[in-house]
Scaffold this motif. Structure first.
Motif, PDB file in Angstrom:
ATOM      1  N   ILE A  37     -20.682  15.226 -10.287  1.00 19.51           N
ATOM      2  CA  ILE A  37     -19.774  14.416  -8.471  1.00 19.51           C
ATOM      3  C   ILE A  37     -19.053  14.991  -7.537  1.00 19.51           C
ATOM      4  N   ALA A  38     -18.785  16.613  -7.959  1.00 17.19           N
ATOM      5  CA  ALA A  38     -18.269  17.116  -6.505  1.00 17.19           C
ATOM      6  C   ALA A  38     -20.029  16.530  -5.111  1.00 17.19           C
ATOM      7  N   GLY A  39     -20.437  17.764  -6.238  1.00 16.05           N
ATOM      8  CA  GLY A  39     -21.667  17.406  -5.818  1.00 16.05           C
ATOM      9  C   GLY A  39     -21.828  16.901  -4.715  1.00 16.05           C
ATOM     10  N   GLY A  83     -11.379  15.287 -12.403  1.00 15.97           N
ATOM     11  CA  GLY A  83     -12.762  14.757 -10.942  1.00 15.97           C
ATOM     12  C   GLY A  83     -13.603  13.713 -10.788  1.00 15.97           C
ATOM     13  N   ILE A  84     -12.858  12.758 -11.760  1.00 15.14           N
ATOM     14  CA  ILE A  84     -14.072  11.031 -11.085  1.00 15.14           C
ATOM     15  C   ILE A  84     -12.926  11.025 -10.220  1.00 15.14           C
ATOM     16  N   GLN A  85     -12.054  10.751 -11.170  1.00 21.20           N
ATOM     17  CA  GLN A  85     -10.778   9.534 -10.524  1.00 21.20           C
ATOM     18  C   GLN A  85     -10.706   9.991  -9.055  1.00 21.20           C
ATOM     19  N   THR A  86     -10.659  11.342  -8.457  1.00 17.74           N
ATOM     20  CA  THR A  86     -10.284  11.877  -7.431  1.00 17.74           C
ATOM     21  C   THR A  86     -11.518  11.892  -5.974  1.00 17.74           C
ATOM     22  N   GLN A 115     -11.515  20.542 -10.646  1.00 20.61           N
ATOM     23  CA  GLN A 115     -11.907  19.531 -10.876  1.00 20.61           C
ATOM     24  C   GLN A 115     -10.774  19.002 -11.722  1.00 20.61           C
ATOM     25  N   GLY A 116     -10.629  20.643 -12.782  1.00 17.55           N
ATOM     26  CA  GLY A 116     -10.194  19.541 -14.143  1.00 17.55           C
ATOM     27  C   GLY A 116     -10.119  18.332 -14.605  1.00 17.55           C
ATOM     28  N   GLY A 117      -9.671  17.661 -15.266  1.00 13.90           N
ATOM     29  CA  GLY A 117      -9.731  16.353 -15.940  1.00 13.90           C
ATOM     30  C   GLY A 117      -9.339  15.065 -14.936  1.00 13.90           C
ATOM     31  N   THR A 138     -20.456  18.976 -17.135  1.00 15.41           N
ATOM     32  CA  THR A 138     -19.069  17.668 -17.233  1.00 15.41           C
ATOM     33  C   THR A 138     -18.883  16.366 -16.512  1.00 15.41           C
ATOM     34  N   THR A 139     -20.002  16.315 -15.439  1.00 12.56           N
ATOM     35  CA  THR A 139     -19.879  14.614 -14.589  1.00 12.56           C
ATOM     36  C   THR A 139     -20.124  13.734 -16.095  1.00 12.56           C
ATOM     37  N   GLY A 140     -21.366  14.132 -16.831  1.00 12.01           N
ATOM     38  CA  GLY A 140     -22.387  13.471 -17.515  1.00 12.01           C
ATOM     39  C   GLY A 140     -21.154  13.121 -18.745  1.00 12.01           C
ATOM     40  N   LEU A 180     -28.665  21.121  -4.146  1.00  5.41           N
ATOM     41  CA  LEU A 180     -29.194  22.063  -5.033  1.00  5.41           C
ATOM     42  C   LEU A 180     -28.544  21.983  -6.886  1.00  5.41           C
ATOM     43  N   GLU A 181     -29.304  21.217  -7.226  1.00  4.58           N
ATOM     44  CA  GLU A 181     -29.336  21.221  -9.078  1.00  4.58           C
ATOM     45  C   GLU A 181     -30.047  22.194  -9.831  1.00  4.58           C
ATOM     46  N   ALA A 182     -29.519  23.079 -10.348  1.00  3.90           N
ATOM     47  CA  ALA A 182     -29.603  23.628 -11.407  1.00  3.90           C
ATOM     48  C   ALA A 182     -30.723  23.244 -12.875  1.00  3.90           C
ATOM     49  N   GLN A 233     -31.731  26.482  -9.867  1.00 12.31           N
ATOM     50  CA  GLN A 233     -30.712  26.937  -9.849  1.00 12.31           C
ATOM     51  C   GLN A 233     -30.768  28.199  -8.994  1.00 12.31           C
ATOM     52  N   ALA A 234     -29.605  28.177  -7.806  1.00 13.95           N
ATOM     53  CA  ALA A 234     -29.475  29.117  -6.619  1.00 13.95           C
ATOM     54  C   ALA A 234     -28.577  30.368  -7.966  1.00 13.95           C
ATOM     55  N   GLY A 235     -29.558  31.408  -6.964  1.00 13.70           N
ATOM     56  CA  GLY A 235     -29.811  32.209  -8.758  1.00 13.70           C
ATOM     57  C   GLY A 235     -28.939  33.476  -7.320  1.00 13.70           C
ATOM     58  N   SER A 290     -17.629  12.820 -19.438  1.00  7.98           N
ATOM     59  CA  SER A 290     -16.434  11.994 -19.668  1.00  7.98           C
ATOM     60  C   SER A 290     -15.442  11.566 -19.926  1.00  7.98           C
ATOM     61  N   ALA A 291     -14.351  10.929 -19.886  1.00 11.94           N
ATOM     62  CA  ALA A 291     -13.762   9.395 -21.085  1.00 11.94           C
ATOM     63  C   ALA A 291     -13.571   8.643 -19.261  1.00 11.94           C
ATOM     64  N   ALA A 292     -14.074   8.823 -17.759  1.00 10.49           N
ATOM     65  CA  ALA A 292     -14.235   7.794 -17.517  1.00 10.49           C
ATOM     66  C   ALA A 292     -13.162   6.791 -17.034  1.00 10.49           C
ATOM     67  N   ILE A 293     -11.637   7.042 -17.110  1.00 14.20           N
ATOM     68  CA  ILE A 293     -10.953   6.742 -16.563  1.00 14.20           C
ATOM     69  C   ILE A 293      -9.629   7.230 -15.267  1.00 14.20           C
ATOM     70  N   TRP A 294      -9.229   5.892 -14.704  1.00 16.94           N
ATOM     71  CA  TRP A 294      -8.174   6.981 -13.703  1.00 16.94           C
ATOM     72  C   TRP A 294      -6.933   6.327 -14.086  1.00 16.94           C
TER      73      TRP A 294
HETATM   74  C1  LIG Z   1     -13.951  14.765 -22.416  1.00 16.77           C
HETATM   75  C2  LIG Z   1     -13.895  14.622 -20.960  1.00 16.77           C
HETATM   76  C3  LIG Z   1     -12.871  13.878 -20.748  1.00 16.77           C
HETATM   77  C4  LIG Z   1     -12.942  13.684 -19.075  1.00 16.77           C
HETATM   78  N1  LIG Z   1     -12.327  12.472 -18.018  1.00 16.77           N
HETATM   79  C5  LIG Z   1     -11.846  12.342 -17.498  1.00 16.77           C
HETATM   80  C6  LIG Z   1     -11.305  10.789 -16.534  1.00 16.77           C
HETATM   81  O1  LIG Z   1     -10.696  10.175 -17.354  1.00 16.77           O
HETATM   82  N2  LIG Z   1     -11.167  10.929 -15.582  1.00 16.77           N
HETATM   83  C7  LIG Z   1     -11.961  11.884 -14.969  1.00 16.77           C
HETATM   84  O2  LIG Z   1     -11.604  11.342 -13.999  1.00 16.77           O
HETATM   85  N3  LIG Z   1     -12.125  13.285 -14.852  1.00 16.77           N
HETATM   86  C8  LIG Z   1     -12.786  13.029 -16.123  1.00 16.77           C
HETATM   87  N4  LIG Z   1     -12.993  14.076 -16.836  1.00 16.77           N
HETATM   88  C9  LIG Z   1     -12.967  15.953 -15.952  1.00 16.77           C
HETATM   89  C10 LIG Z   1     -14.702  15.127 -14.920  1.00 16.77           C
HETATM   90  O3  LIG Z   1     -15.376  14.653 -16.321  1.00 16.77           O
HETATM   91  C11 LIG Z   1     -14.676  16.630 -14.664  1.00 16.77           C
HETATM   92  O4  LIG Z   1     -13.524  16.645 -13.556  1.00 16.77           O
HETATM   93  C12 LIG Z   1     -15.948  16.606 -13.206  1.00 16.77           C
HETATM   94  O5  LIG Z   1     -17.004  15.436 -14.219  1.00 16.77           O
HETATM   95  C13 LIG Z   1     -16.187  17.805 -12.982  1.00 16.77           C
HETATM   96  O6  LIG Z   1     -17.608  17.577 -11.340  1.00 16.77           O
HETATM   97  P1  LIG Z   1     -18.277  18.459 -11.106  1.00 16.77           P
HETATM   98  O7  LIG Z   1     -19.151  18.299 -10.500  1.00 16.77           O
HETATM   99  O8  LIG Z   1     -16.858  19.262 -10.982  1.00 16.77           O
HETATM  100  O9  LIG Z   1     -18.752  20.081 -12.188  1.00 16.77           O
HETATM  101  P2  LIG Z   1     -20.308  19.189 -12.838  1.00 16.77           P
HETATM  102  O10 LIG Z   1     -20.348  18.020 -13.641  1.00 16.77           O
HETATM  103  O11 LIG Z   1     -20.292  20.290 -14.288  1.00 16.77           O
HETATM  104  O12 LIG Z   1     -21.209  20.220 -11.996  1.00 16.77           O
HETATM  105  C14 LIG Z   1     -21.519  21.042 -11.432  1.00 16.77           C
HETATM  106  C15 LIG Z   1     -22.614  21.672 -11.448  1.00 16.77           C
HETATM  107  O13 LIG Z   1     -23.554  22.452 -10.772  1.00 16.77           O
HETATM  108  C16 LIG Z   1     -24.825  22.571 -11.272  1.00 16.77           C
HETATM  109  N5  LIG Z   1     -24.649  24.184 -11.655  1.00 16.77           N
HETATM  110  C17 LIG Z   1     -23.299  25.255 -11.836  1.00 16.77           C
HETATM  111  N6  LIG Z   1     -23.797  26.226 -10.787  1.00 16.77           N
HETATM  112  C18 LIG Z   1     -24.933  25.852 -10.312  1.00 16.77           C
HETATM  113  C19 LIG Z   1     -26.863  26.979  -9.510  1.00 16.77           C
HETATM  114  N7  LIG Z   1     -25.627  28.467  -9.506  1.00 16.77           N
HETATM  115  N8  LIG Z   1     -26.889  26.287  -9.338  1.00 16.77           N
HETATM  116  C20 LIG Z   1     -27.429  24.603  -8.870  1.00 16.77           C
HETATM  117  N9  LIG Z   1     -26.592  24.562  -9.109  1.00 16.77           N
HETATM  118  C21 LIG Z   1     -25.453  25.109 -10.641  1.00 16.77           C
HETATM  119  C22 LIG Z   1     -24.079  22.249 -12.576  1.00 16.77           C
HETATM  120  O14 LIG Z   1     -25.541  22.665 -13.535  1.00 16.77           O
HETATM  121  C23 LIG Z   1     -23.650  21.376 -13.123  1.00 16.77           C
HETATM  122  O15 LIG Z   1     -24.092  20.566 -12.742  1.00 16.77           O
HETATM  123  C24 LIG Z   1     -13.249  14.597 -18.138  1.00 16.77           C
HETATM  124  C25 LIG Z   1     -13.818  15.547 -18.467  1.00 16.77           C
HETATM  125  C26 LIG Z   1     -14.129  15.807 -20.193  1.00 16.77           C
HETATM  126  C27 LIG Z   1     -15.382  17.102 -20.389  1.00 16.77           C
END
Ligand SMILES: Cc1cc2nc3c(=O)[nH]c(=O)nc-3n(C[C@H](O)[C@H](O)[C@H](O)COP(=O)(O)OP(=O)(O)OC[C@H]3O[C@@H](n4cnc5c(N)ncnc54)[C@H](O)[C@@H]3O)c2cc1C
Length: 368
Positions: free
Chosen positions: A15-17, A330-333, A326-328, A43-45, A33-35, A166-168, A47-51
């Motif tokens: 979700i961040a990217g 990352g979706i709601q923010t 983005q901790g817990g 993590t994005t796939g 770029l996605e690995a 994957q950026a290596g 989550s508990a998906a709540i705001w």
């Molecule tokens: C059980 C659970 C419940 C949650 N509940 C909530 C909630 O209710 N509400 C909420 O807001 N958030 C919730 N969260 C948190 C939220 O899911 C995360 O904060 C958010 O998904 C983080 O997103 P991200 O894009 O930073 O990370 P990710 O989704 O992990 O994405 C990072 C991506 O970077 C890729 N990557 C890494 N290194 C490389 C590289 N060298 N080259 C290319 N690609 C690379 C990875 O493959 C990955 O796909 C929950 C999380 C969990 C586990």
């Protein structure tokens, strides 16, 4: 080897990217770029998906509040489904943490009687809960629609999503960042955004940028059948000590989590059976729900900075931006955080609703 030149490279299509890439693509030609084989695999796939406005660090709350209008009224064409579905949060307290619940009350979280709480959630055990409070303005987020909406926006603005990329190797040369993928493709741009989730510090070190001390923490979730109860319209239910929560899932199921935070290396997180058992035990102390079978279980990594605030903005290296921690939340923010990141990259004054988040999310606070 071919070198493709863009205006910005974004590493990681969670979700961040997706959010930062889409916001940035209004002015920059973005390579995302996605690995993995699919965006959102980590993590994005999971989550508990709540705001929940009251959840998380002070900066997360600012960005959560600033994201609300996007969830409720996304731009035309962003998605064909509703991103937000009302889901109040009911917080329970036992005798020993009644004071904590009382101290947490404010205009968002209001007390309700135990009778009213049981009218919503008949499974609440009479011998456990002595006080309850509710937040009415929380909602479920359609994470898949949100994520896909941002990826679609990125593509419609000329952005390029490369899966299995994957950026290596990452280096800075002649004013351009270069990212070489495992397949040998080289992407170059004056700007690079680190949105690699749990791998944020790994990516920084690869680029010669000082790590900020990100700590991925595993969180477990499971799906159960709540038996006799019709849970479709239940609120999310949690304890004030953040030691477990449940929320309705797919109309007739319940998602349960022990709210665990176990330190982990960046990896494809898998659930531990002990955490599954702890989730059920903690829930059953408060809710009278028999669990005959766990239908599904998973785990994901929530990655935190040392002060649990997000890291959004420039690093000590020119053109290298952090979008991590983005901790817990990352979706709601995401909608507001992605907007902030893009404004910082462009050198613009952040929108008024984002300014208070600027200092507490500045990655340079970890420089000392
Ligand atoms: C059980 C659970 C419940 C949650 N509940 C909530 C909630 O209710 N509400 C909420 O807001 N958030 C919730 N969260 C948190 C939220 O899911 C995360 O904060 C958010 O998904 C983080 O997103 P991200 O894009 O930073 O990370 P990710 O989704 O992990 O994405 C990072 C991506 O970077 C890729 N990557 C890494 N290194 C490389 C590289 N060298 N080259 C290319 N690609 C690379 C990875 O493959 C990955 O796909 C929950 C999380 C969990 C586990």
């Amino acid at each position: 080897m071919d070198r493709q030149i863009f205006d910005a490279i974004v590493i990681g299509a969670g979700i961040a990217g997706a959010t930062s890439g889409a916001h940035l693509s209004a002015t920059h030609r973005v390579a995302l770029l996605e690995a993995e084989d699919s965006a959102g695999y980590h993590t994005t796939g999971r989550s508990a998906a709540i705001w929940i406005l009251s959840y998380g660090s002070a900066d997360a709350r600012i960005l959560t509040g600033a994201s609300r209008s996007f969830f409720e009224a996304p731009p035309a064409g962003f998605t064909e489904v509703s991103l937000a579905h009302a889901r109040p949060v009911l917080t329970l307290a036992s005798e020993q943490d009644r004071t904590e619940l009382e101290a947490s009350l404010d205009e968002g979280r209001v007390p309700i009687t135990l009778d009213a709480a049981r009218a919503m959630v008949p499974a609440i055990r009479a011998d456990h809960t002595v006080a309850a409070a509710i937040e009415y303005d929380s909602f479920d987020i359609d994470v898949a629609a949100l994520h896909q909406g941002f990826l679609k926006l990125l593509r419609s603005r000329g952005g390029d999503l490369s899966l299995r990329s994957q950026a290596g190797r990452i280096w800075y040369e002649a004013g351009l960042w270069h990212a070489e993928t495992a397949g040998g493709d080289i992407f170059a741009a004056p700007v690079i955004v680190n949105a690699a989730g749990a791998w944020g510090d790994v990516v920084a070190k690869m680029a010669g940028v000082r790590a900020i001390g990100l700590q991925p923490k595993r969180r477990t979730a499971l799906i159960i059948d709540p038996g006799q109860y019709d849970t479709a319209n239940w609120p999310m239910v949690a304890d004030i000590g953040h030691s477990w929560y449940v929320r309705p899932e797919a109309r007739s199921k319940l998602m349960v989590s022990p709210a665990d935070e176990t330190d982990s290396e960046p990896c494809d997180a898998q659930p531990d059976e002990l955490d599954v058992a702890i989730a059920i035990d903690r829930m059953q102390q408060a809710l009278d729900i028999p669990v005959n079978r766990v239908e599904h279980r998973w785990a994901g990594l929530r990655s935190f900075t040392r002060d649990r605030g997000l890291a959004i903005g420039a690093s000590e290296m020119p053109g290298f931006y952090w979008f991590c921690g983005q901790g817990g939340y990352g979706i709601q923010t995401a909608p507001a955080a992605g907007r902030l990141l893009a404004q910082l990259v462009r050198g613009e004054e952040p929108d008024a609703d984002l300014r208070a988040a600027l200092a507490p999310t500045n990655p340079l606070r970890f420089a000392a």
